[in-house]
Design a protein around this motif. Structure first.
Motif, PDB file in Angstrom:
ATOM      1  N   LEU A  84       0.828  -1.205   0.000  1.00 36.73           N
ATOM      2  CA  LEU A  84       0.000   0.000   0.000  1.00 36.73           C
ATOM      3  C   LEU A  84       0.864   1.257   0.000  1.00 36.73           C
ATOM      4  CD1 LEU A  84      -2.705   1.492   0.230  1.00 36.73           C
ATOM      5  CD2 LEU A  84      -2.585   1.168   2.712  1.00 36.73           C
ATOM      6  N   ASP A  85       1.932   1.264   0.816  1.00 37.82           N
ATOM      7  CA  ASP A  85       2.811   2.435   0.878  1.00 37.82           C
ATOM      8  C   ASP A  85       3.480   2.691  -0.472  1.00 37.82           C
ATOM      9  OD1 ASP A  85       2.151   2.784   3.478  1.00 37.82           O
ATOM     10  OD2 ASP A  85       3.992   1.922   4.314  1.00 37.82           O
ATOM     11  N   GLU A  86       3.912   1.623  -1.129  1.00 37.82           N
ATOM     12  CA  GLU A  86       4.553   1.765  -2.435  1.00 37.82           C
ATOM     13  C   GLU A  86       3.554   2.301  -3.463  1.00 37.82           C
ATOM     14  OE1 GLU A  86       6.821  -0.949  -5.835  1.00 37.82           O
ATOM     15  OE2 GLU A  86       6.097  -1.869  -3.972  1.00 37.82           O
ATOM     16  N   ALA A  87       2.337   1.734  -3.459  1.00 33.10           N
ATOM     17  CA  ALA A  87       1.305   2.184  -4.398  1.00 33.10           C
ATOM     18  C   ALA A  87       0.906   3.627  -4.124  1.00 33.10           C
ATOM     19  CB  ALA A  87       0.081   1.275  -4.302  1.00 33.10           C
ATOM     20  N   SER A  88       0.863   3.996  -2.834  1.00 37.17           N
ATOM     21  CA  SER A  88       0.503   5.358  -2.465  1.00 37.17           C
ATOM     22  C   SER A  88       1.541   6.362  -2.964  1.00 37.17           C
ATOM     23  CB  SER A  88       0.369   5.466  -0.943  1.00 37.17           C
ATOM     24  OG  SER A  88       0.070   6.793  -0.559  1.00 37.17           O
ATOM     25  N   ALA A  89       2.816   5.994  -2.859  1.00 35.58           N
ATOM     26  CA  ALA A  89       3.888   6.888  -3.304  1.00 35.58           C
ATOM     27  C   ALA A  89       3.826   7.091  -4.823  1.00 35.58           C
ATOM     28  CB  ALA A  89       5.246   6.310  -2.902  1.00 35.58           C
ATOM     29  N   LEU A  90       3.603   6.007  -5.565  1.00 36.58           N
ATOM     30  CA  LEU A  90       3.496   6.108  -7.023  1.00 36.58           C
ATOM     31  C   LEU A  90       2.261   6.903  -7.431  1.00 36.58           C
ATOM     32  CD1 LEU A  90       4.504   2.471  -8.034  1.00 36.58           C
ATOM     33  CD2 LEU A  90       5.837   4.566  -8.409  1.00 36.58           C
ATOM     34  N   HIS A  91       1.181   6.701  -6.688  1.00 37.54           N
ATOM     35  CA  HIS A  91      -0.067   7.423  -6.963  1.00 37.54           C
ATOM     36  C   HIS A  91       0.123   8.921  -6.758  1.00 37.54           C
ATOM     37  CE1 HIS A  91      -4.250   8.747  -5.624  1.00 37.54           C
ATOM     38  NE2 HIS A  91      -4.386   8.458  -6.889  1.00 37.54           N
ATOM     39  N   LEU A  92       0.761   9.277  -5.668  1.00 35.61           N
ATOM     40  CA  LEU A  92       0.998  10.688  -5.360  1.00 35.61           C
ATOM     41  C   LEU A  92       1.937  11.320  -6.386  1.00 35.61           C
ATOM     42  CD1 LEU A  92       0.632  13.089  -3.448  1.00 35.61           C
ATOM     43  CD2 LEU A  92       2.548  12.206  -2.096  1.00 35.61           C
ATOM     44  N   GLU A  93       3.003  10.590  -6.751  1.00 35.84           N
ATOM     45  CA  GLU A  93       3.979  11.121  -7.704  1.00 35.84           C
ATOM     46  C   GLU A  93       3.351  11.348  -9.081  1.00 35.84           C
ATOM     47  OE1 GLU A  93       6.658  11.079 -10.973  1.00 35.84           O
ATOM     48  OE2 GLU A  93       5.489   9.289 -10.445  1.00 35.84           O
ATOM     49  N   SER A  94       2.529  10.394  -9.528  1.00 36.65           N
ATOM     50  CA  SER A  94       1.901  10.534 -10.848  1.00 36.65           C
ATOM     51  C   SER A  94       0.859  11.653 -10.838  1.00 36.65           C
ATOM     52  CB  SER A  94       1.250   9.210 -11.272  1.00 36.65           C
ATOM     53  OG  SER A  94       0.236   8.806 -10.369  1.00 36.65           O
ATOM     54  N   ARG A  95       0.210  11.867  -9.711  1.00 40.55           N
ATOM     55  CA  ARG A  95      -0.760  12.966  -9.605  1.00 40.55           C
ATOM     56  C   ARG A  95      -0.048  14.316  -9.678  1.00 40.55           C
ATOM     57  NH1 ARG A  95      -4.643  12.866  -4.534  1.00 40.55           N
ATOM     58  NH2 ARG A  95      -2.670  13.286  -3.459  1.00 40.55           N
ATOM     59  N   LYS A  96       1.098  14.423  -8.999  1.00 43.10           N
ATOM     60  CA  LYS A  96       1.871  15.670  -9.054  1.00 43.10           C
ATOM     61  C   LYS A  96       2.357  15.943 -10.469  1.00 43.10           C
ATOM     62  CE  LYS A  96       3.547  15.756  -4.275  1.00 43.10           C
ATOM     63  NZ  LYS A  96       4.757  15.664  -3.394  1.00 43.10           N
ATOM     64  N   GLU A  97       2.821  14.899 -11.162  1.00 41.90           N
ATOM     65  CA  GLU A  97       3.327  15.056 -12.524  1.00 41.90           C
ATOM     66  C   GLU A  97       2.214  15.508 -13.462  1.00 41.90           C
ATOM     67  OE1 GLU A  97       5.864  14.829 -15.932  1.00 41.90           O
ATOM     68  OE2 GLU A  97       6.120  15.195 -13.781  1.00 41.90           O
ATOM     69  N   LEU A  98       1.029  14.917 -13.306  1.00 45.11           N
ATOM     70  CA  LEU A  98      -0.106  15.311 -14.143  1.00 45.11           C
ATOM     71  C   LEU A  98      -0.495  16.756 -13.866  1.00 45.11           C
ATOM     72  CD1 LEU A  98      -2.334  14.650 -16.158  1.00 45.11           C
ATOM     73  CD2 LEU A  98      -3.675  13.692 -14.275  1.00 45.11           C
ATOM     74  N   SER A  99      -0.517  17.148 -12.607  1.00 48.91           N
ATOM     75  CA  SER A  99      -0.857  18.531 -12.243  1.00 48.91           C
ATOM     76  C   SER A  99       0.153  19.508 -12.817  1.00 48.91           C
ATOM     77  CB  SER A  99      -0.915  18.672 -10.717  1.00 48.91           C
ATOM     78  OG  SER A  99      -1.929  17.855 -10.172  1.00 48.91           O
ATOM     79  N   ARG A 100       1.438  19.119 -12.794  1.00 45.86           N
ATOM     80  CA  ARG A 100       2.483  19.994 -13.337  1.00 45.86           C
ATOM     81  C   ARG A 100       2.299  20.205 -14.842  1.00 45.86           C
ATOM     82  NH1 ARG A 100       6.732  19.797 -16.257  1.00 45.86           N
ATOM     83  NH2 ARG A 100       6.585  17.543 -16.569  1.00 45.86           N
ATOM     84  N   ILE A 101       1.991  19.130 -15.551  1.00 45.75           N
ATOM     85  CA  ILE A 101       1.799  19.226 -17.002  1.00 45.75           C
ATOM     86  C   ILE A 101       0.576  20.084 -17.328  1.00 45.75           C
ATOM     87  CG2 ILE A 101       1.229  17.907 -19.082  1.00 45.75           C
ATOM     88  CD1 ILE A 101       2.898  15.611 -17.934  1.00 45.75           C
ATOM     89  N   ILE A 102      -0.498  19.904 -16.574  1.00 52.56           N
ATOM     90  CA  ILE A 102      -1.719  20.686 -16.797  1.00 52.56           C
ATOM     91  C   ILE A 102      -1.449  22.171 -16.578  1.00 52.56           C
ATOM     92  CG2 ILE A 102      -4.040  21.161 -15.912  1.00 52.56           C
ATOM     93  CD1 ILE A 102      -4.336  18.157 -15.418  1.00 52.56           C
ATOM     94  N   ALA A 103      -0.705  22.482 -15.522  1.00 45.99           N
ATOM     95  CA  ALA A 103      -0.378  23.885 -15.240  1.00 45.99           C
ATOM     96  C   ALA A 103       0.487  24.471 -16.357  1.00 45.99           C
ATOM     97  CB  ALA A 103       0.356  23.982 -13.902  1.00 45.99           C
TER      98      ALA A 103
END
Length: 292
Positions: A84-103
């Protein structure tokens, strides 16, 4: 076209491709995170259950199996927590990357809009090209709207076909019973279902006519073949209550069910063609919007 504007536009195009990849990655990681969370919650619940069942705990302790079972469950919980911790870290990282691209996309679009307004005044060639793109976009939007109207009409036809087939299925079942029983009540139920099916057919004809009109608007004429549904007529066997007239009723119902099943397949196929065309037009529209 102005070199700076074209450069920015190409950069925006690349960013949009990156955004699509980032969205897919984010969705994948979100699914993995939700799956891992569900597994962890289950393992935690198993441990909590073992620790809270006092009588069961006592009995298992007496026979020497409780400690081993609890240890195994806790090990599974630890393993699930790590996943769960590993999946959570990947989930958070991919969300940040998507937000950065959108901005970044939003910022680039704003820069393009500002430059576009300047070029519309200072560059006549750019203005003419932009006008052509705007006309193309309006045309594409109009075509997509017409396809949406055809798709909506087609969904109404499919819904009407389902309703009619449901009534005919009920009438068919009652006709089968009627072949082996001598019941005036079953006759009445059967005819009532057939009457309901006929009403649905008349309504369905109106839906099909509307659908054909919408298909004509999107240049899909003569793609829908169907017999005049109002030709379906109830076979009256109330005065000839024997095995032959009952079979005639069943045959009539089955013929109409077969015709409607064929029609359903045709409409469903046309709907898929319309959806494919809509996707293609939407892609063209998106590419056209890169000039804005």
């Amino acid at each position: 076209m102005n070199h700076t504007y074209e450069t920015l536009r190409l950069k925006l195009e690349r960013l949009l491709k990156k955004k699509k990849s980032a969205e897919e990655r984010f969705q994948l990681n979100e699914n993995r995170y939700n799956e891992a969370k569900a597994v962890f919650q289950k393992e935690k619940a198993d441990v909590d259950k073992l620790e809270s069942q006092s009588l069961t705990t006592f009995l298992r302790t007496v026979i020497g199996t409780h400690d081993k079972k609890l240890y195994e469950e806790k090990q599974e919980q630890i393993k699930a927590k790590l996943t769960l911790d590993e999946a959570s870290a990947l989930h958070l990282e991919s969300r940040k990357e998507l937000s950065r691209i959108i901005a970044e996309i939003d910022e680039l679009k704003a820069e393009l809009d500002t430059l576009k307004e300047k070029l519309k005044v200072t560059d006549s060639a750019f203005y003419e090209d932009l006008s052509r793109k705007e006309e193309q976009q309006l045309q594409l939007e109009s075509e997509i709207q017409e396809i949406n109207e055809a798709l909506n009409a087609g969904e109404s036809v499919l819904s009407g076909l389902n309703s009619t087939l449901e009534k005919l299925d009920s009438a068919d079942s009652l006709a089968t019973w009627d072949m082996f029983t001598d019941s005036f009540l079953i006759d009445m139920f059967k005819y009532d279902k057939i009457d309901q099916a006929e009403e649905e057919l008349f309504y369905l004809e109106g839906l099909i006519e509307r659908y054909k009109k919408e298909l004509k608007d999107v240049d899909l004429q003569n793609v829908l073949n169907y017999e005049n549904l109002s030709q379906m007529r109830r076979v009256f066997d109330v005065f000839f209550d024997n095995i032959f007239s009952d079979w005639s009723t069943k045959d009539t119902i089955q013929r109409n069910k077969d015709n409607l099943d064929t029609l359903y397949t045709e409409v469903d196929c046309i709907q898929k063609q319309l959806q494919d065309r809509k996707v293609a037009l939407a892609k063209q529209l998106q590419e056209s919007q890169l000039y804005y």
